[in-house]
Every structure is written in C-alpha cells, then in structure tokens.
Write a protein that holds these residues in place. Structure first.
Motif, short mmCIF file in Angstrom:
data_model
loop_
_atom_site.label_atom_id
_atom_site.label_comp_id
_atom_site.label_asym_id
_atom_site.label_seq_id
_atom_site.Cartn_x
_atom_site.Cartn_y
_atom_site.Cartn_z
N HIS A 30 0.83 -1.21 0.00
CA HIS A 30 0.00 0.00 0.00
C HIS A 30 0.87 1.25 0.00
O HIS A 30 0.61 2.21 -0.74
CB HIS A 30 -0.94 -0.03 1.22
N GLU A 33 2.55 1.71 -3.37
CA GLU A 33 1.57 2.15 -4.37
C GLU A 33 1.29 3.65 -4.22
O GLU A 33 1.19 4.38 -5.20
CB GLU A 33 0.28 1.36 -4.26
N GLN A 34 1.19 4.12 -2.97
CA GLN A 34 0.96 5.55 -2.74
C GLN A 34 2.17 6.37 -3.17
O GLN A 34 2.03 7.47 -3.69
CB GLN A 34 0.62 5.80 -1.26
N ARG A 36 4.26 5.48 -5.56
CA ARG A 36 4.24 5.44 -7.03
C ARG A 36 3.25 6.45 -7.59
O ARG A 36 3.53 7.13 -8.58
CB ARG A 36 3.89 4.03 -7.51
N GLN A 37 2.11 6.59 -6.95
CA GLN A 37 1.08 7.51 -7.42
C GLN A 37 1.28 8.94 -6.91
O GLN A 37 0.52 9.83 -7.24
CB GLN A 37 -0.30 7.02 -6.99
N ARG A 38 2.33 9.12 -6.07
CA ARG A 38 2.62 10.43 -5.47
C ARG A 38 1.40 10.99 -4.73
O ARG A 38 1.03 12.13 -4.90
CB ARG A 38 3.12 11.41 -6.52
N ARG A 39 0.81 10.13 -3.89
CA ARG A 39 -0.36 10.52 -3.12
C ARG A 39 -0.03 10.43 -1.64
O ARG A 39 0.77 9.59 -1.22
CB ARG A 39 -1.52 9.59 -3.44
#
Length: 179
Positions: A30, A33-34, A36-39
């Motif tokens: 998780h 993934e965050q 990678r998405q720059r979130r």
C-alpha cells in the motif's frame, strides 16, 4: 522479465525495501503504491474505523460512554436511593410499598442491567481494540512512507554529490598547470 512486463511496484520494492513484490506485506504494498502515485498516505484512524463500523458497534460505543460516566453513576445512585426511600418510608406508611426491604425487585433490575450492560461494554472494548490496531497499522504506514521518502532523498542527494564530484574531477586535468 523485461521492464515492460514487470509489475509497476517491483522497482520500488527492490530499491527501497530490498524485496521482491511477492514478499511484501499488505501495508508495504500500500505504501509503495501511494509513493508510485505520489499521493499522501496519512489517514485519521477514527474516521477510517467509523467508515467500517455498523450501527450496533456505534450503539455499543454510546452505551459504554454513558454507562462509564460519572453522570450515569450519580443519576443511577440517586435513582436507587429514591427507590429505597419510596418503598421504605413513603409507600410503606400507606401499605402500598411494591418492593419493600430487601428490595428483591430492585435487585432483579440491577442484575438484569448488569447482564445486559456487560456484553455491550465488552463489544465497545473489542471495537476500541480494533480501532487501536487500525491506528497502529496506519501509523506504521506513515512511518514507513516517511522512512522510504528520506531514503529516496538521501539517494538523490548522493547522486547529485557524485555528479558534482565527477564534474570537478573532469576539470582537474584542465586546470593543472603544464610543466
């Protein structure tokens, strides 16, 4: 496996955690993934828990918060005292006491209340424990994200320093005086 067919998180997993994608824990996946998405990753544990809670769970929390308050204890004590005074002094003078001493009906009601209130409070405590585990998981994710981002920044700074040193070393032969 070529880069085009490689899982999008594989590079991050290998570089930041030194693991293959199939070795990652759910929280690590998780976080990556965050990244990678720059979130952002931080969330309020109370809000996340409330989103997943049922009506019964929220009700048990309310019952536990009322039953565990000084207001409840004081009001309940006054009610019992009033019950005893009513049945011992007031109604007994008129021969109408419906629960005379030793207050068998009052004891029955107290036992019933305890029998109902105890599992409700236990449900609330279980829910609180679940909330605490969720908060710990969310804290872990935020801490892992911060640690990984710091590692990435260190890597970028190290690369920049290395590039700068390489530039300096390339210029050294040019600046050395000819003998």
């Amino acid at each position: 496996m070529s880069n085009s067919t490689q899982h999008p998180l594989q590079h991050l997993a290998q570089n930041l955690l030194g693991k293959a994608i199939h070795e990652l824990e759910p929280e690590e996946s998780h976080v990556l993934e965050q990244i990678r998405q720059r979130r952002p990753i931080s969330r309020d544990a109370a809000d996340a828990s409330d989103e997943q809670s049922s009506f019964g769970e929220r009700l048990s929390d309310r019952v536990a918060s009322v039953g565990g308050s000084w207001t409840f204890i004081i009001c309940f004590s006054l009610t019992m005292l009033g019950w005893m005074l009513l049945n011992t002094d007031v109604l007994s003078h008129f021969g109408m006491a419906f629960d005379p001493y030793p207050y068998i009906f009052l004891n029955l009601m107290l036992s019933t209340l305890a029998a109902i209130q105890a599992p409700i409070i236990m449900m609330s405590q279980n829910r609180q424990a679940t909330k605490d585990r969720l908060a710990a998981r969310l804290d872990f994710e935020v801490n892992l994200r911060a640690e990984l981002e710091i590692m990435r920044l260190h890597e970028k700074i190290d690369q920049r320093i290395q590039q700068r040193l390489d530039q300096i070393l390339q210029r050294l032969p040019e600046q050395r005086p000819q003998d």
